[in-house]
Design a protein around this motif. Structure first.
Motif, PDB file in Angstrom:
ATOM      1  N   ASP A 323      64.458   1.760  87.700  1.00 28.25           N
ATOM      2  CA  ASP A 323      64.373   2.717  88.806  1.00 28.25           C
ATOM      3  C   ASP A 323      65.631   3.582  88.883  1.00 28.25           C
ATOM      4  O   ASP A 323      66.684   3.211  88.383  1.00 28.25           O
ATOM      5  CB  ASP A 323      64.169   1.984  90.133  1.00 28.25           C
ATOM      6  N   TRP A 354      60.140  -1.325  87.590  1.00 30.12           N
ATOM      7  CA  TRP A 354      59.827  -0.484  88.756  1.00 30.12           C
ATOM      8  C   TRP A 354      58.959   0.690  88.322  1.00 30.12           C
ATOM      9  O   TRP A 354      58.944   1.070  87.147  1.00 30.12           O
ATOM     10  CB  TRP A 354      61.113  -0.008  89.431  1.00 30.12           C
ATOM     11  N   ASN A 355      58.217   1.279  89.258  1.00 30.01           N
ATOM     12  CA  ASN A 355      57.102   2.144  88.882  1.00 30.01           C
ATOM     13  C   ASN A 355      57.469   3.342  88.003  1.00 30.01           C
ATOM     14  O   ASN A 355      56.620   3.920  87.334  1.00 30.01           O
ATOM     15  CB  ASN A 355      56.283   2.584  90.097  1.00 30.01           C
ATOM     16  N   GLU A 356      58.740   3.704  87.898  1.00 34.25           N
ATOM     17  CA  GLU A 356      59.141   4.809  87.034  1.00 34.25           C
ATOM     18  C   GLU A 356      58.814   4.551  85.557  1.00 34.25           C
ATOM     19  O   GLU A 356      58.637   5.493  84.781  1.00 34.25           O
ATOM     20  CB  GLU A 356      60.642   5.078  87.169  1.00 34.25           C
ATOM     21  N   VAL A 358      56.266   3.750  84.144  1.00 35.42           N
ATOM     22  CA  VAL A 358      54.922   4.142  83.735  1.00 35.42           C
ATOM     23  C   VAL A 358      54.926   5.490  83.010  1.00 35.42           C
ATOM     24  O   VAL A 358      53.932   5.873  82.376  1.00 35.42           O
ATOM     25  CB  VAL A 358      53.983   4.177  84.960  1.00 35.42           C
ATOM     26  N   ILE A 368      53.586  -3.004  86.247  1.00 41.57           N
ATOM     27  CA  ILE A 368      54.227  -1.936  87.023  1.00 41.57           C
ATOM     28  C   ILE A 368      54.553  -2.468  88.406  1.00 41.57           C
ATOM     29  O   ILE A 368      53.683  -3.008  89.106  1.00 41.57           O
ATOM     30  CB  ILE A 368      53.302  -0.710  87.145  1.00 41.57           C
ATOM     31  N   HIS A 369      55.807  -2.305  88.811  1.00 44.37           N
ATOM     32  CA  HIS A 369      56.244  -2.765  90.130  1.00 44.37           C
ATOM     33  C   HIS A 369      56.316  -1.550  91.060  1.00 44.37           C
ATOM     34  O   HIS A 369      57.287  -0.806  91.056  1.00 44.37           O
ATOM     35  CB  HIS A 369      57.601  -3.457  90.003  1.00 44.37           C
ATOM     36  N   PHE A 370      55.267  -1.372  91.847  1.00 43.43           N
ATOM     37  CA  PHE A 370      55.142  -0.194  92.718  1.00 43.43           C
ATOM     38  C   PHE A 370      56.058  -0.299  93.928  1.00 43.43           C
ATOM     39  O   PHE A 370      56.060  -1.301  94.634  1.00 43.43           O
ATOM     40  CB  PHE A 370      53.689  -0.059  93.186  1.00 43.43           C
ATOM     41  N   TYR A 376      52.149   6.799  90.407  1.00 45.06           N
ATOM     42  CA  TYR A 376      52.593   5.911  89.334  1.00 45.06           C
ATOM     43  C   TYR A 376      51.733   4.647  89.284  1.00 45.06           C
ATOM     44  O   TYR A 376      51.408   4.141  88.202  1.00 45.06           O
ATOM     45  CB  TYR A 376      54.061   5.527  89.522  1.00 45.06           C
ATOM     46  N   ALA A 377      51.391   4.131  90.451  1.00 54.17           N
ATOM     47  CA  ALA A 377      50.529   2.943  90.492  1.00 54.17           C
ATOM     48  C   ALA A 377      49.166   3.251  89.883  1.00 54.17           C
ATOM     49  O   ALA A 377      48.594   2.437  89.143  1.00 54.17           O
ATOM     50  CB  ALA A 377      50.384   2.458  91.926  1.00 54.17           C
ATOM     51  N   ALA A 380      49.243   3.480  86.130  1.00 50.27           N
ATOM     52  CA  ALA A 380      49.377   2.171  85.480  1.00 50.27           C
ATOM     53  C   ALA A 380      48.038   1.620  85.018  1.00 50.27           C
ATOM     54  O   ALA A 380      47.962   0.915  84.003  1.00 50.27           O
ATOM     55  CB  ALA A 380      50.043   1.187  86.431  1.00 50.27           C
ATOM     56  N   VAL A 387      49.585  -4.281  88.624  1.00 51.40           N
ATOM     57  CA  VAL A 387      50.536  -3.687  89.562  1.00 51.40           C
ATOM     58  C   VAL A 387      50.972  -4.725  90.590  1.00 51.40           C
ATOM     59  O   VAL A 387      50.141  -5.447  91.146  1.00 51.40           O
ATOM     60  CB  VAL A 387      49.912  -2.474  90.293  1.00 51.40           C
TER      61      VAL A 387
END
Length: 511
Positions: A323, A354-356, A358, A368-370, A376-377, A380, A387
């Motif tokens: 992130d 973290w979602n970046e 993706v 993916i950690h939203f 971004y979610a 994924a 997610v």
């Protein structure tokens, strides 16, 4: 069972209602039969002998009963002549057990039967039993202390596979004992994951034997100018083992390519030329640091780091952060994530980020950690990635409760206890199918906290609500019902000496 029937003491119990027990998380289904089981010195615990893990769960229950009541309950050791009532923890292949953490509890006058397919499921059921044991005994029913547990049936299983919290030990360092105390509370509320944010600009907290300066230099600072600290590999293994005994998986995070000032300060070759020059950082700024994504030596370094850490963590995941890498060009960032993904896979782990992350080309096994961008979610799921739901506006434990909160930040908004509970992880991101959601995590960043008392102020009671959001079916998520059960958690919180925030939204049930 037969001997138990013969030896049991006939007791006239008052009417009970298991369905009204203030259990958190709320079970999938509860059926009351109006009578009770009397927990006393004549009770014994027996477990299936087909799995050694079940006996460990039985011993854990015995220890918790002793801690709460003073009773010394034997495990697989009572003789026929002394056995009056029985708790049996049974490995079962019942088709009613939906998933590895599912369990069933049958409570009768003379016996409690806990069925589960796995030791993890049995352990979750034991947490329910712990909550059903009253704080005080009732010696008016017999000539000795007896703890009255309502009778009936509980059928239960988690909604989501992944139910976690994150603890940032990088901005401020937390001791092994402080982490263990947090693990104990997570276990009580049926969490199964603790994500440790081990590195950041302000500190590197995990010993890497092949790169000793990471802790010697990078571990000697923290936000606010404290002395920092780090875990030796033996200490980290101790945390991992302690969590495993409570069926909690530790997920280590080495944040990269940003949030890397402490690493680059320790080994300057890691530093990207366009990023700010590394120095001891005690502030709370983000976005100024970066690894040099073009150097092969950086990836050799990361291979060593990831290799040493994954060798100590038997869980399936390794978190790479990813992130706020504002000092890394987008093309360089994408290449970096893709290369690190290969390193993580080489060490037989699934990458979480973290979602970046993706933005890169990801393997379907990567998670993916939203936290901030719904798009971004949604991206994924294009390649089948799962997610983890941690929306900052709802799930960040470091956000203040209100404008007068003693600790915390407010960049994502204020999160009072009711707002923390009043959202559904399964529907929060529109058009994100629930089958693509691995679960929920409540992150606790530590810029404003430095010890257990301050940690607990931000985590509790909101963390208890997140436990329910991750475990209970969506139809059970009702604030008015939940806040009554939350209020009844006071005895546990006080027995554990947990410094919870006594929000006025809840009518706390104190003595």
């Amino acid at each position: 069972m037969a001997s138990c029937q013969e030896k049991k003491e006939e007791i006239s119990f008052p009417k009970t209602d298991l369905a009204k027990a203030p259990l958190v998380p709320k079970p999938f289904k509860t059926i009351s039969t109006g009578s009770a089981f009397g927990l006393d010195a004549g009770t014994a615990i027996f477990t299936s002998n087909s799995d050694a893990g079940f006996e460990k769960v039985g011993k854990f229950l015995s220890e918790q009963i002793k801690s709460k009541t003073g009773l010394q309950i034997g495990v697989n050791s009572a003789t026929e002549g002394t056995l009056e009532r029985l708790i049996y923890i049974n490995q079962s292949d019942s088709v009613e057990l939906k998933g590895p953490e599912a369990y069933q509890i049958y409570i009768k006058k003379d016996s409690i039967l806990l069925n589960a397919k796995t030791a993890a499921g049995a352990f979750r059921g034991v947490q329910t039993l712990r909550q059903l044991i009253p704080e005080k005994s009732n010696d008016t029913l017999t000539d000795h202390p007896i703890w009255v547990i309502p009778s009936g049936k509980i059928i239960d299983a988690p909604r989501f596979e992944y139910r976690g919290s994150m603890l940032d030990v990088a901005r401020h360092f937390f001791t092994v004992e402080e982490v263990k105390k947090y693990i104990d509370a997570l276990a009580y509320y049926k969490f199964n994951t603790l994500h440790l944010h081990l590195t950041d600009d302000q500190g590197w907290r995990i010993e890497i034997k092949s790169w000793p300066k990471l802790t010697k230099i990078g571990g000697a600072s923290e936000v606010g100018g404290g002395e920092g600290g780090f875990y030796t590999q033996e200490q980290f293994k101790d945390i991992v083992a302690y969590a495993a005994e409570r069926h909690i998986t530790i997920i280590p995070e080495i944040d990269m390519p940003g949030h890397t000032n402490a690493a680059s300060l320790s080994y300057p070759f890691l530093h990207a030329p366009d990023a700010e020059t590394p120095r001891v950082r005690t502030d709370m700024r983000v976005g100024y640091s970066s690894f040099d994504t073009k150097k092969d030596t950086v990836y050799s370094f990361l291979d060593d780091v990831i290799g040493e850490i994954t060798a100590m963590t038997p869980g399936p995941y390794f978190h790479i952060g990813g992130d706020e890498s504002h000092a890394t060009k987008k093309s360089d960032y994408i290449r970096f994530v893709e290369k690190v993904q290969k390193i993580v896979r080489k060490h037989n782990k699934r990458m979480v980020g973290w979602n970046e992350i993706v933005q890169a080309e990801l393997d379907s096994s990567s998670v993916i950690h939203f936290w901030n961008k719904p798009e971004y979610a949604l991206k994924a799921i294009e390649n089948g990635s799962k997610v983890i739901m941690s929306p900052a506006k709802k799930a960040y434990l470091d956000m203040k409760y209100d404008s007068i909160s003693e600790y915390g930040l407010n960049w994502a908004g204020l999160i009072p206890v009711d707002i923390a509970y009043k959202w559904d992880p399964g529907t929060y991101v529109e058009n994100l199918p629930e089958e693509n959601i691995l679960g929920i995590e409540a992150p606790l960043w530590s810029e404003t906290i430095s010890n257990s008392e301050e940690l607990e102020y931000l985590a509790f009671p909101r963390l208890i609500g997140y436990a329910e959001l991750g475990w209970s079916p969506s139809e059970h998520l009702d604030w008015d019902d939940y806040k009554e059960r939350l209020a009844a958690q006071v005895p546990y919180l006080e027995a554990m000496q947990i410094n919870y925030y006594p929000t006025k939204l809840v009518n706390w049930k104190k003595e």
